[in-house]
Design a protein around this motif. Structure first.
Motif, PDB file in Angstrom:
ATOM      1  N   GLY A 125      -6.822  21.207  -6.706  1.00 32.95           N
ATOM      2  CA  GLY A 125      -5.480  21.628  -6.328  1.00 32.95           C
ATOM      3  C   GLY A 125      -5.238  21.482  -4.840  1.00 32.95           C
ATOM      4  N   GLY A 126      -6.214  21.880  -4.029  1.00 33.26           N
ATOM      5  CA  GLY A 126      -6.076  21.725  -2.586  1.00 33.26           C
ATOM      6  C   GLY A 126      -5.986  20.264  -2.173  1.00 33.26           C
ATOM      7  N   GLY A 127      -6.764  19.409  -2.838  1.00 35.02           N
ATOM      8  CA  GLY A 127      -6.709  17.980  -2.533  1.00 35.02           C
ATOM      9  C   GLY A 127      -5.361  17.371  -2.871  1.00 35.02           C
ATOM     10  N   VAL A 128      -4.774  17.813  -3.976  1.00 38.92           N
ATOM     11  CA  VAL A 128      -3.446  17.310  -4.363  1.00 38.92           C
ATOM     12  C   VAL A 128      -2.410  17.711  -3.320  1.00 38.92           C
ATOM     13  CG1 VAL A 128      -1.587  17.599  -6.029  1.00 38.92           C
ATOM     14  CG2 VAL A 128      -3.905  17.156  -6.831  1.00 38.92           C
ATOM     15  N   VAL A 129      -2.456  18.954  -2.852  1.00 39.27           N
ATOM     16  CA  VAL A 129      -1.505  19.409  -1.834  1.00 39.27           C
ATOM     17  C   VAL A 129      -1.638  18.563  -0.565  1.00 39.27           C
ATOM     18  CG1 VAL A 129      -0.893  21.320  -0.301  1.00 39.27           C
ATOM     19  CG2 VAL A 129      -1.340  21.761  -2.718  1.00 39.27           C
ATOM     20  N   LEU A 130      -2.877  18.297  -0.156  1.00 42.84           N
ATOM     21  CA  LEU A 130      -3.086  17.488   1.043  1.00 42.84           C
ATOM     22  C   LEU A 130      -2.584  16.065   0.852  1.00 42.84           C
ATOM     23  CD1 LEU A 130      -6.646  18.683   2.144  1.00 42.84           C
ATOM     24  CD2 LEU A 130      -4.438  19.279   3.170  1.00 42.84           C
ATOM     25  N   TYR A 131      -2.775  15.512  -0.343  1.00 48.18           N
ATOM     26  CA  TYR A 131      -2.314  14.140  -0.593  1.00 48.18           C
ATOM     27  C   TYR A 131      -0.794  14.056  -0.542  1.00 48.18           C
ATOM     28  CZ  TYR A 131      -1.559   9.601  -2.739  1.00 48.18           C
ATOM     29  OH  TYR A 131      -1.130   8.312  -2.975  1.00 48.18           O
ATOM     30  N   VAL A 132      -0.116  14.902  -1.318  1.00 45.52           N
ATOM     31  CA  VAL A 132       1.346  14.795  -1.378  1.00 45.52           C
ATOM     32  C   VAL A 132       1.980  15.199  -0.053  1.00 45.52           C
ATOM     33  CG1 VAL A 132       1.383  15.177  -3.872  1.00 45.52           C
ATOM     34  CG2 VAL A 132       1.661  17.121  -2.332  1.00 45.52           C
ATOM     35  N   GLY A 133       1.273  16.013   0.752  1.00 44.29           N
ATOM     36  CA  GLY A 133       1.817  16.406   2.036  1.00 44.29           C
ATOM     37  C   GLY A 133       1.501  15.411   3.137  1.00 44.29           C
ATOM     38  N   LEU A 134       0.215  15.226   3.414  1.00 44.69           N
ATOM     39  CA  LEU A 134      -0.181  14.412   4.559  1.00 44.69           C
ATOM     40  C   LEU A 134      -0.117  12.919   4.283  1.00 44.69           C
ATOM     41  CD1 LEU A 134      -3.212  16.504   5.890  1.00 44.69           C
ATOM     42  CD2 LEU A 134      -0.825  16.550   6.634  1.00 44.69           C
ATOM     43  N   VAL A 135      -0.645  12.492   3.132  1.00 42.95           N
ATOM     44  CA  VAL A 135      -0.718  11.056   2.861  1.00 42.95           C
ATOM     45  C   VAL A 135       0.640  10.500   2.438  1.00 42.95           C
ATOM     46  CG1 VAL A 135      -1.851   9.264   1.487  1.00 42.95           C
ATOM     47  CG2 VAL A 135      -3.148  11.268   2.234  1.00 42.95           C
ATOM     48  N   SER A 136       1.221  11.085   1.383  1.00 36.90           N
ATOM     49  CA  SER A 136       2.473  10.549   0.853  1.00 36.90           C
ATOM     50  C   SER A 136       3.658  10.829   1.763  1.00 36.90           C
ATOM     51  CB  SER A 136       2.735  11.143  -0.536  1.00 36.90           C
ATOM     52  OG  SER A 136       3.960  10.677  -1.047  1.00 36.90           O
ATOM     53  N   THR A 137       3.803  12.075   2.207  1.00 37.34           N
ATOM     54  CA  THR A 137       4.984  12.437   2.989  1.00 37.34           C
ATOM     55  C   THR A 137       4.872  11.967   4.429  1.00 37.34           C
ATOM     56  OG1 THR A 137       5.327  14.374   1.602  1.00 37.34           O
ATOM     57  CG2 THR A 137       6.459  14.343   3.719  1.00 37.34           C
ATOM     58  N   LEU A 138       3.821  12.374   5.132  1.00 36.23           N
ATOM     59  CA  LEU A 138       3.741  12.117   6.570  1.00 36.23           C
ATOM     60  C   LEU A 138       3.333  10.672   6.869  1.00 36.23           C
ATOM     61  CD1 LEU A 138       4.079  13.376   9.337  1.00 36.23           C
ATOM     62  CD2 LEU A 138       1.678  14.053   9.264  1.00 36.23           C
ATOM     63  N   LEU A 139       2.145  10.281   6.415  1.00 40.90           N
ATOM     64  CA  LEU A 139       1.666   8.934   6.737  1.00 40.90           C
ATOM     65  C   LEU A 139       2.534   7.860   6.083  1.00 40.90           C
ATOM     66  CD1 LEU A 139      -2.214   9.415   6.561  1.00 40.90           C
ATOM     67  CD2 LEU A 139      -0.702   9.483   8.549  1.00 40.90           C
ATOM     68  N   LEU A 188       0.832  -1.206   0.000  1.00 38.96           N
ATOM     69  CA  LEU A 188       0.000   0.000   0.000  1.00 38.96           C
ATOM     70  C   LEU A 188       0.865   1.254   0.000  1.00 38.96           C
ATOM     71  CD1 LEU A 188      -2.750   1.410   0.209  1.00 38.96           C
ATOM     72  CD2 LEU A 188      -2.595   1.156   2.710  1.00 38.96           C
ATOM     73  N   ILE A 189       1.926   1.269   0.796  1.00 37.15           N
ATOM     74  CA  ILE A 189       2.820   2.430   0.827  1.00 37.15           C
ATOM     75  C   ILE A 189       3.452   2.646  -0.541  1.00 37.15           C
ATOM     76  CG2 ILE A 189       4.917   3.390   1.836  1.00 37.15           C
ATOM     77  CD1 ILE A 189       4.251   1.726   4.361  1.00 37.15           C
ATOM     78  N   ALA A 190       3.903   1.559  -1.177  1.00 33.87           N
ATOM     79  CA  ALA A 190       4.499   1.679  -2.511  1.00 33.87           C
ATOM     80  C   ALA A 190       3.488   2.244  -3.505  1.00 33.87           C
ATOM     81  CB  ALA A 190       5.000   0.316  -2.981  1.00 33.87           C
ATOM     82  N   ALA A 191       2.227   1.816  -3.395  1.00 31.97           N
ATOM     83  CA  ALA A 191       1.190   2.338  -4.286  1.00 31.97           C
ATOM     84  C   ALA A 191       0.949   3.826  -4.031  1.00 31.97           C
ATOM     85  CB  ALA A 191      -0.103   1.548  -4.095  1.00 31.97           C
ATOM     86  N   VAL A 192       0.919   4.220  -2.750  1.00 28.54           N
ATOM     87  CA  VAL A 192       0.738   5.638  -2.391  1.00 28.54           C
ATOM     88  C   VAL A 192       1.874   6.474  -2.952  1.00 28.54           C
ATOM     89  CG1 VAL A 192       0.815   7.242  -0.436  1.00 28.54           C
ATOM     90  CG2 VAL A 192      -0.665   5.240  -0.349  1.00 28.54           C
ATOM     91  N   TRP A 193       3.108   6.002  -2.814  1.00 26.51           N
ATOM     92  CA  TRP A 193       4.262   6.749  -3.314  1.00 26.51           C
ATOM     93  C   TRP A 193       4.315   6.758  -4.836  1.00 26.51           C
ATOM     94  CZ3 TRP A 193       8.320   4.579   0.690  1.00 26.51           C
ATOM     95  CH2 TRP A 193       8.163   5.269   1.897  1.00 26.51           C
ATOM     96  N   GLY A 194       3.885   5.671  -5.472  1.00 31.72           N
ATOM     97  CA  GLY A 194       3.861   5.643  -6.930  1.00 31.72           C
ATOM     98  C   GLY A 194       2.839   6.615  -7.501  1.00 31.72           C
ATOM     99  N   LEU A 195       1.627   6.602  -6.924  1.00 30.58           N
ATOM    100  CA  LEU A 195       0.580   7.520  -7.372  1.00 30.58           C
ATOM    101  C   LEU A 195       0.962   8.970  -7.103  1.00 30.58           C
ATOM    102  CD1 LEU A 195      -2.307   7.908  -8.484  1.00 30.58           C
ATOM    103  CD2 LEU A 195      -3.144   7.618  -6.131  1.00 30.58           C
ATOM    104  N   ASN A 196       1.808   9.187  -6.118  1.00 28.38           N
ATOM    105  CA  ASN A 196       2.233  10.537  -5.755  1.00 28.38           C
ATOM    106  C   ASN A 196       2.803  11.292  -6.951  1.00 28.38           C
ATOM    107  OD1 ASN A 196       2.903  12.573  -3.639  1.00 28.38           O
ATOM    108  ND2 ASN A 196       4.999  12.065  -4.212  1.00 28.38           N
ATOM    109  N   PHE A 197       3.551  10.593  -7.824  1.00 25.81           N
ATOM    110  CA  PHE A 197       4.172  11.264  -8.974  1.00 25.81           C
ATOM    111  C   PHE A 197       3.113  11.750  -9.960  1.00 25.81           C
ATOM    112  CE2 PHE A 197       7.564   8.760  -7.188  1.00 25.81           C
ATOM    113  CZ  PHE A 197       8.674   9.566  -7.331  1.00 25.81           C
TER     114      PHE A 197
END
Length: 306
Positions: free
Chosen positions: A207-221, A11-20
């Motif tokens: 745009g706001g949702g993308v910022v939250l994803y790359v910040g909170l989901v991909s980076t932090l979690l 799941l983490i790999a999928a989150v990081w892959g989708l991040n790009f």
């Protein structure tokens, strides 16, 4: 690994892959350096006021914050903005494994085993092939920015190892508190206050949702969950799952963005993943492979002694 932890690693790999893919989407709404500053702002605020002090020397927080946040992610966002595709970016960035080994050898006097060295050489050969592909199909300058990003990530890995933070969440929050102001200053200088203000004034829900994803989901979690796995299992057990990141990154870019890859890019993908996979195999496993299993001596012929 327990099945639930295998599922978490995937799941983490999928989150990081989708991040790009989502970074590329966000770059349509924000200038790259401003986007990067916003990414770390949502990680650091308001968490930095609640997690307590970092419990490591401030020089490590500042060093990793600048190297990882300003340089690594700044170059990544600039490179993708300059034309580097999301899928190929997820692959080239895995060159951080090779740069980590090089910096560890230079700064920590670590000497990788011969097999790991061969694997890293194979991975770098794949990145070189990807560079040839960029020379044929896209801007070489954007590719060079991604190489710089991978190198900065490798250096940040070594600095993090030296810092040895005891708390992954607290560490990530404080490291993320360093980049916003330098990145914002660079954005005002390079991208201009008019472009920054227009992006912030016209921010959309997407745009706001993308910022939250790359910040909170991909980076932090994502980082905290990965650190949780590293605390429970040997790094050699967890690290190979990072090879799934470019697989998810390239497949999601193809499905969601319609990216197409040349034969050279495909060959580069095979070399990079094979090289990193070879380097991830622990030395003890190779030693067991080379050493034949021990057999008990056969009983002596004839009647037993009385």
């Amino acid at each position: 690994m327990a099945p639930r932890h295998i599922a978490l690693a995937v799941l983490i790999a999928a989150v990081w892959g989708l991040n790009f893919v989502l970074i590329e989407v966000g770059l349509h709404d924000f200038p790259p350096l401003l986007f990067c500053a916003l990414r770390f702002t949502v990680v650091a605020l308001p968490a930095v006021f609640f997690v307590g002090p970092p419990r490591v020397a401030w020089r490590w927080v500042l060093g990793v914050g600048v190297t990882l946040g300003v340089v690594k992610f700044g170059l990544l966002f600039l490179g993708m903005h300059a034309g580097m595709p999301a899928g190929l970016s997820s692959l080239v960035l895995q060159g951080q494994a090779g740069f980590t080994a090089l910096f560890a050898a230079a700064l920590l006097r670590e000497r990788p085993a011969l097999v790991r060295t061969a694997g890293l050489a194979l991975a770098f050969a794949g990145i070189a092939l990807a560079a040839v592909d960029r020379g044929v199909h896209g801007p070489v300058g954007a590719f060079a920015l991604l190489i710089g990003s991978a190198a900065a990530w490798g250096l940040a890995n070594v600095l993090t190892r030296k810092a040895a933070p005891p708390d992954a969440l607290r560490w990530m929050v404080w490291v993320s508190a360093v980049p916003p102001l330098p990145l914002l200053g660079l954005s005002l200088l390079v991208e201009g206050p008019a472009a920054d203000w227009a992006a912030l004034r016209g921010i959309s829900w997407a745009g706001g949702g993308v910022v939250l994803y790359v910040g909170l989901v991909s980076t932090l979690l994502g980082f905290v969950a990965w650190s949780h796995l590293l605390r429970r299992y040997d790094a050699s057990v967890v690290a190979p799952y990072s090879l799934l990141v470019p697989m998810f990154g390239m497949s999601s870019a193809a499905l969601l963005l319609g990216e197409r890859f040349s034969l050279l890019a495909g060959a580069a993908t095979v070399l990079v993943i094979a090289g990193i996979g070879l380097g991830a195999v622990p030395a003890t496993a190779w030693a067991r492979f080379r050493t034949p299993p021990r057999r008990d001596a056969a009983p002596a012929a004839g009647r037993p002694a009385r």
